[in-house]
Design a protein around this motif. Sequence first.
Motif, short mmCIF file in Angstrom:
data_model
loop_
_atom_site.label_atom_id
_atom_site.label_comp_id
_atom_site.label_asym_id
_atom_site.label_seq_id
_atom_site.Cartn_x
_atom_site.Cartn_y
_atom_site.Cartn_z
N THR A 82 3.66 11.25 2.71
CA THR A 82 3.50 10.00 1.98
C THR A 82 4.21 8.86 2.70
N THR A 121 -3.78 5.65 -1.30
CA THR A 121 -3.83 6.07 -2.70
C THR A 121 -3.57 4.91 -3.65
N LYS A 122 -2.94 3.86 -3.11
CA LYS A 122 -2.60 2.72 -3.96
C LYS A 122 -2.52 1.46 -3.10
N TRP A 173 0.82 -1.21 0.00
CA TRP A 173 0.00 0.00 0.00
C TRP A 173 0.86 1.26 0.00
N GLN A 174 0.26 2.33 -0.48
CA GLN A 174 0.88 3.65 -0.45
C GLN A 174 -0.21 4.66 -0.14
N GLY A 175 0.08 5.64 0.69
CA GLY A 175 -0.94 6.60 1.09
C GLY A 175 -0.35 7.80 1.80
N GLN A 176 -1.24 8.62 2.36
CA GLN A 176 -0.84 9.84 3.07
C GLN A 176 -1.43 9.83 4.46
N LYS A 236 -7.86 -1.22 2.65
CA LYS A 236 -8.12 0.23 2.62
C LYS A 236 -8.88 0.67 3.86
N LYS A 242 -4.77 7.82 4.45
CA LYS A 242 -5.61 7.89 3.25
C LYS A 242 -4.92 7.10 2.15
N LYS A 263 4.40 4.25 2.92
CA LYS A 263 4.07 3.00 2.24
C LYS A 263 4.47 1.83 3.12
#
Length: 408
Positions: free
Chosen positions: A24, A49-50, A15-18, A38, A47, A26
Amino acid sequence: MAAPAQTSKEATFIWQGQDARGKTSKGEVKGTSAAMVKAQLRKQGIKPTKVKKKAKALFGASKPPIKPMDIAIFTRQLATMMKAGIPLVQSFEIVGEGLENPSMKEIVFAIRDDVSAGNHFADAIRKFPRQFDELFCNLVESGEQSGALETMLDRLAMYKEKSEALKSKIKKAMNYPITVLAVAGIVTAILLIKVVPQFAETFSSFGAELPIFTQYVMRISDFMIAWWLYILAGVVAGGFVFKEAKVRSKGFQEALERLSLKLPVFGDIVEKSCLARFTRTLSTTFAAGVPLVDALTSVSGATGNIIFKNASLQIRDDVTSGQQLTASIKATGVFPIMVLQMVSIGEESGALDAMLDKCATFYEAEVDNAVDGLTSMMEPLIMAVLGILVGGLMIAMYMPIFQIGAVV
């Protein structure tokens, strides 16, 4: 009739997010679906994003094993983070990102996710019994309950570091001579199989009787040439059987542990290491507020030898029946007078953990000195063995040549 619902299998997702500050980040997390991952990330204030399922390694490449030193490093880093005032979940994040072992990193992130979901740290690590033993889990639980987790982690880190340093010393003492002698055996076998036959062909044209020593070496060479494959297979099979018996047979393992204490030179090192582990573990658990009876149960599994394990369990039973610790230790007949005196002083002064710690430090230093002395003693001895093996073969091969030269 409705078909039974199938349980989704867990998979690893990247996962990747903020986070809440817009930074950012991950990582990896286990879950049954991307949607579930998620939702889990949003609960942690991230949050996403990926989110995608992690691809399996080609040919099913295995992950590197987790060594005890990896646990020691993790504990020390986590203790340092918490002493600096960093929250537990964030400490997991920082420590996990800095770990080089991907297997250890995966476990740390799994513990982080478990703790961030509201579970206790002790409950989270109990899901990994191969990496975190009962002693580790109990001390973490004690730290959580007393509100002094960072102090407990610091003690655990020190305990793990000293234990691994001690094990490393013992392995060094055992492995060094075994490795050198194994190499000597291989070199000797190569000389007997490849080099000696070349000399034998030359000697066959001499037409004179060879020296007894040379004849003896050539017979050994003929035997090795005829049977070397069977000998090699026997050594490999014997090593495999020994390793499997040590793992699978409790009786065989206990017999080896009893024998290790009776070995000349090495037995003294093994005994002192067991005493160091006994006193170090008892000091750590007692200082953590663990009841003495429970502490002795943990100690029995940490001594590393059946003699001291049985002695620890006997001490536990005696203490449970109301005897003093000093009298219980003396009744086993296993522990030296120094341990008895230090425990007696600790009981009388109310500083048992401090006395046990001093005793552990003493025996750890004794093991260090014994290993250094053994290494110094073994080096010339091993060189002498190598000289006798290789030099003896060369002398045996050149003796006929010297005799012919003397005749001429």
